[in-house]
Design a protein around this motif. Sequence first.
Motif, PDB file in Angstrom:
ATOM      1  N   TYR A  78       6.989   3.529  -2.750  1.00 57.20           N
ATOM      2  CA  TYR A  78       7.570   2.250  -2.310  1.00 57.20           C
ATOM      3  C   TYR A  78       8.930   2.474  -1.643  1.00 57.20           C
ATOM      4  CZ  TYR A  78       4.170   0.166  -5.612  1.00 57.20           C
ATOM      5  OH  TYR A  78       3.041  -0.187  -6.313  1.00 57.20           O
ATOM      6  N   ASN A  89      -5.566   3.039 -10.263  1.00 58.94           N
ATOM      7  CA  ASN A  89      -6.691   3.055  -9.318  1.00 58.94           C
ATOM      8  C   ASN A  89      -7.811   3.993  -9.749  1.00 58.94           C
ATOM      9  OD1 ASN A  89      -5.549   1.204  -7.303  1.00 58.94           O
ATOM     10  ND2 ASN A  89      -3.994   2.795  -7.099  1.00 58.94           N
ATOM     11  N   TRP A 104      -2.678  -4.967 -10.767  1.00 58.80           N
ATOM     12  CA  TRP A 104      -1.827  -5.032  -9.567  1.00 58.80           C
ATOM     13  C   TRP A 104      -2.395  -6.049  -8.587  1.00 58.80           C
ATOM     14  CZ3 TRP A 104      -3.891  -3.605  -4.869  1.00 58.80           C
ATOM     15  CH2 TRP A 104      -4.710  -2.490  -4.723  1.00 58.80           C
ATOM     16  N   SER A 105      -1.536  -6.563  -7.741  1.00 64.77           N
ATOM     17  CA  SER A 105      -1.891  -7.713  -6.888  1.00 64.77           C
ATOM     18  C   SER A 105      -2.596  -8.804  -7.704  1.00 64.77           C
ATOM     19  CB  SER A 105      -2.753  -7.302  -5.689  1.00 64.77           C
ATOM     20  OG  SER A 105      -2.045  -6.461  -4.820  1.00 64.77           O
ATOM     21  N   PRO A 106      -1.994  -9.198  -8.833  1.00 64.34           N
ATOM     22  CA  PRO A 106      -2.655 -10.209  -9.668  1.00 64.34           C
ATOM     23  C   PRO A 106      -2.842 -11.528  -8.919  1.00 64.34           C
ATOM     24  CG  PRO A 106      -0.357  -9.917 -10.335  1.00 64.34           C
ATOM     25  CD  PRO A 106      -0.682  -8.797  -9.393  1.00 64.34           C
ATOM     26  N   MET A 156      -3.457 -11.649  -5.776  1.00 65.60           N
ATOM     27  CA  MET A 156      -4.192 -11.242  -4.573  1.00 65.60           C
ATOM     28  C   MET A 156      -3.303 -11.366  -3.334  1.00 65.60           C
ATOM     29  SD  MET A 156      -7.983 -12.393  -3.406  1.00 65.60           S
ATOM     30  CE  MET A 156      -8.776 -11.476  -2.091  1.00 65.60           C
ATOM     31  N   GLN A 157      -2.046 -11.033  -3.533  1.00 66.10           N
ATOM     32  CA  GLN A 157      -1.033 -11.074  -2.467  1.00 66.10           C
ATOM     33  C   GLN A 157      -1.009 -12.445  -1.771  1.00 66.10           C
ATOM     34  OE1 GLN A 157      -1.639  -7.561  -0.017  1.00 66.10           O
ATOM     35  NE2 GLN A 157      -0.841  -6.221  -1.625  1.00 66.10           N
ATOM     36  N   PHE A 185      -4.334 -19.021  -3.444  1.00 68.98           N
ATOM     37  CA  PHE A 185      -3.662 -20.306  -3.695  1.00 68.98           C
ATOM     38  C   PHE A 185      -4.436 -21.532  -3.205  1.00 68.98           C
ATOM     39  CE2 PHE A 185       0.143 -17.409  -3.857  1.00 68.98           C
ATOM     40  CZ  PHE A 185       0.254 -17.468  -5.240  1.00 68.98           C
ATOM     41  N   ALA A 192      -0.459 -19.918  -9.519  1.00 62.94           N
ATOM     42  CA  ALA A 192       0.031 -18.600  -9.955  1.00 62.94           C
ATOM     43  C   ALA A 192       0.034 -18.526 -11.484  1.00 62.94           C
ATOM     44  CB  ALA A 192       1.436 -18.345  -9.403  1.00 62.94           C
ATOM     45  N   ILE A 251       1.810  -7.812 -13.366  1.00 66.44           N
ATOM     46  CA  ILE A 251       3.100  -7.490 -12.735  1.00 66.44           C
ATOM     47  C   ILE A 251       3.230  -8.181 -11.369  1.00 66.44           C
ATOM     48  CG2 ILE A 251       3.691  -5.329 -13.903  1.00 66.44           C
ATOM     49  CD1 ILE A 251       2.167  -3.827 -11.659  1.00 66.44           C
ATOM     50  N   PRO A 252       3.251  -9.533 -11.364  1.00 68.14           N
ATOM     51  CA  PRO A 252       3.374 -10.236 -10.086  1.00 68.14           C
ATOM     52  C   PRO A 252       4.674  -9.881  -9.365  1.00 68.14           C
ATOM     53  CG  PRO A 252       3.909 -11.699 -11.921  1.00 68.14           C
ATOM     54  CD  PRO A 252       3.356 -10.434 -12.520  1.00 68.14           C
ATOM     55  N   LYS A 253       4.580  -9.874  -8.042  1.00 63.36           N
ATOM     56  CA  LYS A 253       5.770  -9.572  -7.235  1.00 63.36           C
ATOM     57  C   LYS A 253       6.335 -10.834  -6.609  1.00 63.36           C
ATOM     58  CE  LYS A 253       7.203  -9.038  -2.857  1.00 63.36           C
ATOM     59  NZ  LYS A 253       6.781  -9.357  -1.498  1.00 63.36           N
TER      60      LYS A 253
END
Length: 288
Positions: free
Chosen positions: A62, A154, A201-203, A205-206, A210, A227, A242-244
Amino acid sequence: MKTTSNQQTALALNDRITLVSGTAMPPLGLGVFQVEEGDDLIAAVKSAIRLGYRSIDTAAVYGNESGVGQGIREALLETGLRREELFITSKVWNADLGYAETLAAYELSLQKLGLDYLDLYLIHWPVEDKYQSAWKALEELYLAGRVKAIGVSNFQTRHLEKLMQNAEITPMVNQVEFHPFLTQKELLDFTRKHNIVMEAWSPLMQGGLFEEPLLLELASKYGRTVAQIILRWDLQHGVVTIPKSIREARIAENSQVFDFELSPADMERIDGLNRNLRVGPDPDDFDF
Ligand code: NAD
């Protein structure tokens, strides 16, 4: 603070899921993928910690470990928390998979973060013929007490099985893409059976979920945001999430998921949205 196994639902942001190592892992953390070094990153890490988050998920690739470290240091000063109260994750990148390479990559991540240990160190992707030697390095770091817990990311069932054939230590966590369009049922069953905690990850879905009618309906039924419905569904599956976000209001919103409960029927309806649809690369077919 309460600790739960990976098959129970955390009831508060300060609950912990106990990994087989005995390490206490927060059920929810802040992701910082695609957040560049700089003030926004530092501010997001500080906001999260101020709001009660104790877990931050970064990775060497990252390119933001220095800023994450800066945010952590400033937050500790501001809040009076101790380093040991935080749970910091990073990941070894594909180019650094290999016994000596992975040991060196760990040192570099620590140096950038300005920390003397990580709580969780993960193999980022299951690059064939490379992850076994990298795992030896992680085992060594763990056995030497240099890292609190070790895991993978992964990994499909077949990767886990292959790794576990010759491993001294079973991975404690598998961080994978996981959301209502990719419910990973078989992998989740496998990881539960082996006491491996699944982390999503990507909980969100980016941002791709929504407008989903069922999630909008449930958001309205429970008086929550989409969310929050999704993140609550993660927790009720015993999946760490781990939402961003770098926006303080959203960082707060995403953590307010411990004071309501989805009914078993609604959990099943969300499970039923599965389409085996990924936003990220497929671990069975990637070339990086
Ligand atoms: P995510 O699913 O967390 O979605 C983030 C997006 O949703 C952002 O654009 C954000 O603005 C938006 N968002 C966040 N909260 C919101 C809210 N309450 N309302 C509306 N919009 C909101 O995506 P992600 O960043 O890909 O995944 C989360 C974390 O998982 C990453 O930051 C990273 O730490 C980790 N990750 C790991 C891997 C891996 O290979 N191990 C891959 C991708 C991500």
